[in-house]
Design an enzyme around this catalytic site. Structure first.
Site, PDB file in Angstrom:
ATOM      1  N   CYS A  90      36.119  14.096 -38.122  1.00 12.56           N
ATOM      2  CA  CYS A  90      37.376  14.684 -37.627  1.00 12.56           C
ATOM      3  C   CYS A  90      37.403  14.782 -36.109  1.00 12.56           C
ATOM      4  O   CYS A  90      38.138  15.582 -35.543  1.00 12.56           O
ATOM      5  CB  CYS A  90      37.696  16.048 -38.227  1.00 12.56           C
ATOM      6  SG  CYS A  90      36.401  16.835 -39.153  1.00 12.56           S
ATOM      7  N   PRO A 142      32.294  23.213 -43.381  1.00 16.92           N
ATOM      8  CA  PRO A 142      31.348  22.140 -43.646  1.00 16.92           C
ATOM      9  C   PRO A 142      31.402  20.982 -42.677  1.00 16.92           C
ATOM     10  O   PRO A 142      30.733  20.000 -42.878  1.00 16.92           O
ATOM     11  CB  PRO A 142      31.803  21.638 -45.025  1.00 16.92           C
ATOM     12  CG  PRO A 142      33.288  21.766 -44.985  1.00 16.92           C
ATOM     13  CD  PRO A 142      33.575  22.961 -44.093  1.00 16.92           C
ATOM     14  N   CYS A 143      32.177  21.087 -41.612  1.00 16.65           N
ATOM     15  CA  CYS A 143      32.415  19.902 -40.781  1.00 16.65           C
ATOM     16  C   CYS A 143      31.139  19.182 -40.347  1.00 16.65           C
ATOM     17  O   CYS A 143      31.073  17.977 -40.386  1.00 16.65           O
ATOM     18  CB  CYS A 143      33.217  20.281 -39.547  1.00 16.65           C
ATOM     19  SG  CYS A 143      34.535  19.103 -39.201  1.00 16.65           S
ATOM     20  N   GLY A 144      30.119  19.938 -39.926  1.00 19.70           N
ATOM     21  CA  GLY A 144      28.943  19.248 -39.405  1.00 19.70           C
ATOM     22  C   GLY A 144      27.863  19.019 -40.438  1.00 19.70           C
ATOM     23  O   GLY A 144      26.791  18.515 -40.119  1.00 19.70           O
TER      24      GLY A 144
END
Lengths: 364, 235
Positions: free
Chosen positions: A144, B182-184
């Protein structure tokens, strides 16, 4: 080539200009004057969100409201409406027979915090929108970063373009995000013009991954009916399956249709064709064009379905008698044969998700 | 089979389920300080007449864990915590509890938390959901939770910290819960396994230990410590 771009813009404009006429009633518990105020009549953008209408609604009722702090929420026939679902999707999902105007109720008190996530107005909606956009970016690009690295002013401009229904501004900012739309050999055939370097700013023409952001809302009926109006209406969110899962596009051979997409997300509602055709697919693998080759996932579906033979048989009983009655996207009911890429390239919401409402008929 | 160098740090839903069950088993046998995790199967379509037919999905659940922090804590020399780290105590005894005097916090009541480990189809990684409440059932507000679990605090900017919590709808229970972002995750999972100099493991081994490794990092953020013997266990 210019015509292809024009056509694409027309479809997007049509989607962005779509609106639902709302007749908004103040809940009786909050009416403190006689006579009670008339309902507010508002044209709500399909791609927008209900809390964004509050600046239009509140002045209409403010003289009637009891004193105190407002915690605004909406409800349709007793069902609290989830504010983070786009208005058009709520309408397509909850009004089997489109009701025009759509009669909903607004509350200024008694927020159902056990059912609805709190909403502090525009900021909450913006946050939810950006979050969805990040999810979509992750699905399409595998990360993202593009959304996270947006400048503050770009983020604001993007958000305002959604709030104001300004498609040109939206395309200008979102093109920087490089969120590729789907292109396959059938897209160019369908539009009957070459797509080569069309220069359109809203897609790079490169299919990076085969994952498409999709949000599926499935509800069911168990009896036959003559009119959608005869149906008992959804009275609880428990009766709706919300499936937030990307669709993987398999591009071998034939065009990937809406039917293929539905089958990949809801294999349990597609009949024994998934069993018999998987054999066919293996046999005819070399013989490509003779029989429609089902995608490889159908084999996995057979494995995944049921731990043992009994469950498997039972599952087949359901799937063989289940029937998809209705599929609605942006208020449109597309045919199952439509190329999925067309839907993705034209009917996405600004959050870059394809929101699909499905009604399934299952045996009792 | 894809080799571990090309692995992107994510897992399939099926691998998640297998890994979750194996993690729960290990936890139960080696982490007696806490109650066991349980796998809660979830029907894909709850409204079906026989919903259990389509029930491969589910989540891990650990509930009723006391998260109230003591008012004061001394760090024992023998305990394995870093001097700067804060400990959460639990109403149950922990294996390596120190000798320090734990003074009951100023709260008149204790705070509890339910933890759910849920699979994300978008990010293809596990995600931690939590819900905190008082002993009378009243849900805690975000700032109350952040006080008990300071590592989750949203006060710092998202760029400098990798874990922060937000309120979202629980994918199965359809109610507001808190979620740890949870992005990373896939990046740090990749680092965890491939960043070391102990040689490159086989992908099957990686997938089996995935949840354990994931939780050893994430659990710390919410004050749930995995005892060393669980991490060292190679069974």
């Amino acid at each position: 080539m210019r015509k292809a771009i024009q056509k694409r813009m027309e479809a997007k404009k049509y989607v962005w200009e779509g609106a639902i006429p709302l007749q908004i009633h103040l809940h009786e518990s909050q009416v403190t004057t006689l006579p009670p105020p008339p309902p507010a009549l508002i044209l709500a953008p399909r791609i927008g969100y209900l809390p964004l209408l509050v600046p239009l609604i509140k002045p209409h009722f403010s003289s009637t409201l009891p004193p105190g702090v407002d915690t605004i929420w909406f409800e349709y026939r007793g069902l609290p409406l989830k504010w983070y679902i786009p208005t058009g999707v709520l309408f397509d999902l909850l009004c089997a027979e489109p009701e025009r105007p759509w009669n909903i109720t607004v509350h200024f008190r008694g927020y159902p915090g056990n059912v609805l996530i709190p909403c502090d107005g525009e900021d909450s909606v913006k946050w939810s929108f950006i979050n969805s956009l990040k999810e979509a970016a992750y699905i399409i690009n595998g990360n993202c970063k593009n959304v996270m690295n947006m400048s503050q002013s770009d983020q604001l401009e993007l958000w305002h373009s959604v709030m104001n229904g300004n498609l040109e501004a939206y395309l200008r900012v979102s093109s920087k995000l490089k969120l590729a739309t789907i292109e396959d050999e059938y897209t160019s055939l369908c539009s009957s013009k070459s797509q080569q370097g069309s220069g359109e700013t809203d897609f790079t023409g490169q299919v990076k991954t085969g994952r498409v952001p999709v949000r599926l809302y499935v509800w069911s009926i168990s009896e036959d009916f003559d009119d959608w109006e005869d149906l008992s209406q959804v009275d609880s969110w428990e009766k709706i399956s919300y499936i937030n899962r990307p669709i993987e596009i398999h591009k071998e051979g034939k065009c990937f249709t809406l039917h293929d997409a539905m089958k990949s997300l809801l294999p349990e509602f597609f009949s024994d064709e998934s069993l018999s055709d998987s054999k066919l697919a293996r046999v005819d693998f070399e013989d490509a064009q003779k029989i429609p080759s089902e995608d490889v996932s159908s084999n996995k579906v057979v494995e995944d379905q049921g731990q043992n033979a009994y469950e498997h048989r039972e599952a087949c009983c359901i799937s063989s008698s289940a029937e998809i009655k209705l599929i609605r996207i942006q208020g449109i009911e597309p045919k199952l044969e439509i190329p999925f890429s067309w839907l993705v390239n034209n009917l996405l919401n600004p959050d870059h998700f394809l929101h699909i409402c499905v009604c399934v008929k299952v045996p009792q | 089979m894809m080799d571990v160098f090309n692995w992107d740090g994510t897992v399939s839903a099926k691998d998640f389920r297998i890994g979750a069950l194996s993690f729960a088993q290990k936890w139960e046998s080696l982490n007696s300080a806490f109650p066991p995790w349980s796998w809660v199967p979830c029907p894909k379509h709850p409204w079906l007449a026989s919903p259990e037919l389509f029930q491969e999905e589910g989540y891990l659940s650990l509930e009723n864990i006391c998260i109230s922090r003591p008012y004061e804590v001394d760090i024992d020399q023998n305990s394995q915590t870093d001097p700067g780290e804060e400990e959460t105590s639990c109403s149950e005894k922990e294996d390596d509890i120190d000798d320090a005097t734990l003074v009951q916090s100023n709260h008149h009541e204790l705070h509890y938390c339910d933890f759910h480990i849920v699979y994300s189809y978008t990010f293809r990684v596990p995600v931690l959901y939590l819900r905190a409440y008082c002993s009378d059932g009243r849900p805690l507000l975000l700032d109350e939770i952040e006080k008990e679990l300071p590592a989750c605090s949203s006060k710092e900017s998202p760029e400098t910290k990798w874990a922060f919590i937000t309120q979202e709808e629980h994918p199965y229970l359809k109610r507001p819960w808190y979620k740890l972002h949870p992005c990373g995750t896939s990046e740090f999972m990749k680092l965890l396994f491939l960043g070391g100099d102990t040689g490159q493991p086989k992908l099957e081994v990686v997938l089996e230990l995935y949840l354990l490794s994931w939780f050893s990092a994430v659990g710390q953020v919410v004050g749930l410590r995995i005892p060393c013997k669980m991490l060292n266990d190679r069974r």
